[in-house]
Scaffold this motif. Sequence first.
Motif, mmCIF file in Angstrom:
data_model
loop_
_atom_site.group_PDB
_atom_site.id
_atom_site.type_symbol
_atom_site.label_atom_id
_atom_site.label_comp_id
_atom_site.label_asym_id
_atom_site.label_seq_id
_atom_site.Cartn_x
_atom_site.Cartn_y
_atom_site.Cartn_z
ATOM 1 N N ASP A 1 0.922 -1.297 -0.060
ATOM 2 C CA ASP A 1 -0.119 0.114 0.020
ATOM 3 C C ASP A 1 0.776 1.136 0.018
ATOM 4 O O ASP A 1 0.353 2.374 0.054
ATOM 5 C CB ASP A 1 -0.935 -0.033 1.297
ATOM 6 C CG ASP A 1 -2.229 -0.589 0.638
ATOM 7 O OD1 ASP A 1 -2.400 -1.408 -0.279
ATOM 8 O OD2 ASP A 1 -3.180 -0.006 1.660
ATOM 9 N N THR A 2 2.297 1.253 -0.116
ATOM 10 C CA THR A 2 3.253 2.147 -0.204
ATOM 11 C C THR A 2 3.217 2.590 -1.641
ATOM 12 O O THR A 2 4.304 2.302 -2.137
ATOM 13 C CB THR A 2 4.494 1.863 0.625
ATOM 14 O OG1 THR A 2 4.341 1.449 1.864
ATOM 15 C CG2 THR A 2 5.251 2.990 0.787
ATOM 16 N N MET A 3 2.246 3.243 -2.315
ATOM 17 C CA MET A 3 2.004 3.676 -3.728
ATOM 18 C C MET A 3 3.622 4.534 -3.790
ATOM 19 O O MET A 3 3.799 4.433 -5.098
ATOM 20 C CB MET A 3 0.796 4.326 -4.007
ATOM 21 C CG MET A 3 -0.283 3.566 -3.833
ATOM 22 S SD MET A 3 -1.541 3.967 -4.592
ATOM 23 C CE MET A 3 -2.142 5.310 -3.609
ATOM 24 N N SER A 4 4.080 5.394 -3.115
ATOM 25 C CA SER A 4 5.220 6.172 -3.323
ATOM 26 C C SER A 4 6.364 5.189 -3.748
ATOM 27 O O SER A 4 7.094 5.538 -4.947
ATOM 28 C CB SER A 4 5.699 6.932 -2.306
ATOM 29 O OG SER A 4 6.165 5.978 -1.006
ATOM 30 N N ALA A 5 6.516 4.126 -3.280
ATOM 31 C CA ALA A 5 7.512 3.324 -3.651
ATOM 32 C C ALA A 5 7.131 2.238 -4.883
ATOM 33 O O ALA A 5 8.004 2.090 -5.824
ATOM 34 C CB ALA A 5 7.658 2.304 -2.461
ATOM 35 N N CYS A 6 5.990 1.939 -5.024
ATOM 36 C CA CYS A 6 5.473 1.402 -6.223
ATOM 37 C C CYS A 6 5.390 1.966 -7.352
ATOM 38 O O CYS A 6 6.021 1.590 -8.351
ATOM 39 C CB CYS A 6 3.972 0.787 -6.020
ATOM 40 S SG CYS A 6 3.707 -0.333 -4.725
ATOM 41 N N TYR A 7 5.207 3.497 -7.276
ATOM 42 C CA TYR A 7 5.286 4.227 -8.462
ATOM 43 C C TYR A 7 6.683 4.610 -8.970
ATOM 44 O O TYR A 7 7.158 4.366 -10.077
ATOM 45 C CB TYR A 7 4.841 5.658 -8.216
ATOM 46 C CG TYR A 7 4.654 6.653 -9.319
ATOM 47 C CD1 TYR A 7 3.616 6.833 -10.009
ATOM 48 C CD2 TYR A 7 5.643 7.349 -9.513
ATOM 49 C CE1 TYR A 7 3.556 7.369 -11.180
ATOM 50 C CE2 TYR A 7 5.939 8.333 -10.494
ATOM 51 C CZ TYR A 7 4.819 8.492 -11.445
ATOM 52 O OH TYR A 7 4.811 9.288 -12.546
ATOM 53 N N HIS A 8 7.534 4.663 -7.825
ATOM 54 C CA HIS A 8 9.225 4.771 -7.965
ATOM 55 C C HIS A 8 9.880 3.553 -8.637
ATOM 56 O O HIS A 8 10.429 4.192 -9.773
ATOM 57 C CB HIS A 8 9.552 5.334 -6.705
ATOM 58 C CG HIS A 8 11.315 5.435 -7.003
ATOM 59 N ND1 HIS A 8 11.855 6.687 -7.281
ATOM 60 C CD2 HIS A 8 12.187 4.529 -6.607
ATOM 61 C CE1 HIS A 8 13.232 6.501 -7.356
ATOM 62 N NE2 HIS A 8 13.484 5.169 -6.923
ATOM 63 N N VAL A 9 9.475 2.714 -8.298
ATOM 64 C CA VAL A 9 9.889 1.517 -8.905
ATOM 65 C C VAL A 9 9.673 1.278 -10.454
ATOM 66 O O VAL A 9 10.258 0.702 -11.124
ATOM 67 C CB VAL A 9 9.597 0.235 -7.811
ATOM 68 C CG1 VAL A 9 10.061 -1.078 -8.664
ATOM 69 C CG2 VAL A 9 10.503 0.290 -6.736
ATOM 70 N N GLN A 10 8.271 1.339 -10.492
ATOM 71 C CA GLN A 10 7.752 1.164 -11.687
ATOM 72 C C GLN A 10 8.331 1.881 -12.842
ATOM 73 O O GLN A 10 8.604 1.522 -13.970
ATOM 74 C CB GLN A 10 6.173 1.292 -11.732
ATOM 75 C CG GLN A 10 5.638 0.902 -12.948
ATOM 76 C CD GLN A 10 3.959 0.992 -12.968
ATOM 77 O OE1 GLN A 10 3.178 0.556 -11.835
ATOM 78 N NE2 GLN A 10 3.156 1.130 -14.087
ATOM 79 N N TYR A 11 8.352 3.305 -12.600
ATOM 80 C CA TYR A 11 8.752 4.278 -13.406
ATOM 81 C C TYR A 11 10.001 4.805 -13.500
ATOM 82 O O TYR A 11 10.376 5.099 -14.442
ATOM 83 C CB TYR A 11 7.591 5.540 -13.343
ATOM 84 C CG TYR A 11 6.207 5.179 -13.726
ATOM 85 C CD1 TYR A 11 5.780 4.893 -15.030
ATOM 86 C CD2 TYR A 11 5.335 4.838 -12.605
ATOM 87 C CE1 TYR A 11 4.511 4.202 -15.557
ATOM 88 C CE2 TYR A 11 3.902 4.522 -13.090
ATOM 89 C CZ TYR A 11 3.636 4.389 -14.494
ATOM 90 O OH TYR A 11 2.286 3.837 -14.737
ATOM 91 N N HIS A 12 10.668 4.566 -12.487
ATOM 92 C CA HIS A 12 12.159 5.022 -12.413
ATOM 93 C C HIS A 12 13.030 3.973 -12.348
ATOM 94 O O HIS A 12 14.143 4.107 -12.927
ATOM 95 C CB HIS A 12 12.430 5.910 -11.184
ATOM 96 C CG HIS A 12 11.584 7.248 -11.195
ATOM 97 N ND1 HIS A 12 11.950 8.318 -11.961
ATOM 98 C CD2 HIS A 12 10.250 7.430 -10.355
ATOM 99 C CE1 HIS A 12 10.992 9.301 -11.639
ATOM 100 N NE2 HIS A 12 9.994 8.796 -10.898
ATOM 101 N N LEU A 13 12.782 2.908 -12.028
ATOM 102 C CA LEU A 13 13.684 1.746 -11.910
ATOM 103 C C LEU A 13 13.310 0.373 -12.673
ATOM 104 O O LEU A 13 14.235 -0.291 -13.074
ATOM 105 C CB LEU A 13 13.834 1.296 -10.549
ATOM 106 C CG LEU A 13 13.964 2.288 -9.414
ATOM 107 C CD1 LEU A 13 14.266 1.625 -7.940
ATOM 108 C CD2 LEU A 13 15.333 3.016 -9.757
ATOM 109 N N ASN A 14 11.994 0.483 -13.215
ATOM 110 C CA ASN A 14 11.605 -0.859 -13.948
ATOM 111 C C ASN A 14 10.924 -0.264 -15.430
ATOM 112 O O ASN A 14 10.194 -1.253 -15.919
ATOM 113 C CB ASN A 14 10.685 -1.553 -13.143
ATOM 114 C CG ASN A 14 10.850 -3.117 -13.420
ATOM 115 O OD1 ASN A 14 11.988 -3.673 -13.681
ATOM 116 N ND2 ASN A 14 9.674 -3.809 -13.397
#
Length: 574
Positions: free
Chosen positions: A272-285
Amino acid sequence: MGTGASQPPTPPMKKQPETVPKKKYDDVVKKLEAVQKELQALKMSKAGEKYPAEMTPGKRALECPVAVMTDSYKATHPWIYPEAQSMEAYGEFRARYKGVGADDDRFVFYGIRHCIENLVSRPWTVQDVEAAEAFYSTHNVGNTPYPFPKDLFLKFVRENGGHFPVKIQALPEGSVCYVRTPTFIVTAEGEYSRLVTFLETLLDMVWYPSCVATLSRYCKDLFAAAFAHSVDDDLYFLLDSRLHDFGFRGCTCVEQSVLGGAAHLLNFGGSDTMSACYHVQYHLNAGRPVGTSIPATEHSVMTAWPNEEAALLNEIELYGTSLFACVMDSYDYDRALNEVLPAIADAHRAKGGLIVLRPDSGDPTEQVIKGLRAGEKVFGCTYNSKRCPHHTREEDIGKGYKVLNNCAVIQGDGINYKIIKEILDAVHKAGYSAINVTFGMGGALLQKMNRDTMSFATKLCHIIYADGTERDVMKTPKSSAAKISLPGRMFVGREREGAAPIVLPKDHPRCERLDPVMQVVYNKRPIPGIFQDFDSIKARVQRDWAAIPPNGNPISPELQEKVDSILKSRGNTV
């Protein structure tokens, strides 16, 4: 008016102002101008609007030059270190993860990319050095000037494009190693040698995401064992959804939630930590999704409705065809299970989805078992193929573990490694499969840890003095054998893919027979494309954690011999 009329009193003569000497006047004006300049400097600093002292909408209020992103005493070390041709330092975890009860000294290394890309690779400017100078000018005791290497900073600003003049080698993100394996090595040369540990404060912060990744992985081992015990093989893919990140609101800042939340996503897909989910999806993956969640109620939603039944029916109408969760203890958990759940059962069955019941108070183990039993009573269950030895009713003996129909339980209150293990054991003892239970971990996942959790430290290990003399450097406190450091230049390698990395003296012939593990991630300037995408890192964790057994020793006999020799020469106990 007659001559006898009284005359008005003569007004007193005004005192003539004294003439201020011009020199004194000029001195006062100069002092006022100096005060005004000082006030302006305090408000905006010499760097101008780049580093505002006050919060400015749309700007990071905590922004500052990298020249002050270190411990104060680091700024004095370029004069305190001896003159040298080169120096080398390394960072390591010195102890296994404390306080969770896992008999395991492996760790997952993660977070160096964030540090390198966002902080170390940031080019310095003259403006940055001036901003630092304004700060250092009053940082010493008594608000006096604090020593800092301004000329050295300005030199690499002019000659190296502002890039910090060191080389950094590091383990690949997602590496699985034993404690005491160097995680990074910093090399500084020439006149910049004495800046070798200036970045230590920033680099040491890899302790945090690495600790989160390691704890999360320990928890995954618990679920893997439970799945092997009570879950059919065709559902093993659901292992990645067993531990959900509930930790965002317990973090100290958004950046922490990104770092810790991303580390957890190396092992699980629920968050539920969307800040991390977004960061990983768009900046790292490259835009590929990594973290997912499901619709769910909170207490405020439940209590906003006239009663819990109405709240649940509304949620079922909206989300009942898929997975959704509902908190059940807003008023009375037992009543919600025994009265409200049966009342909405037909509506839920009609939609065909899966309801996840969430207790949020009381004894965690007891509440989970209550939820499972209520779910079985209302929706029924099937038995899987894993034989359950805990059934006591004659008609159930020899059957598998129970799998609830269209219902499960998630426990997110008071969860940590120990409680997860206790709940899973109780679930099995009650005859239920581990597939019926998921967990949410908040503060214990992203917050209840510190640098001492795995004793991270950076220490100097080698120096070549100005006259060419070489020396292996080693900290050997007699008062704490746990705090000794490793001496000399080191090589981290492995014998084959999937083998645990080991550490040797860099000049030992055996190094040639090993594959190097560390990679140069920064070499006096950023290295484009050096870091892999998140999917690759996650795959590395999965592969290497399975291949490397717990409780190994990364220190090679050759390096241990050097360590023992130095300890003996100093009278320390080996």
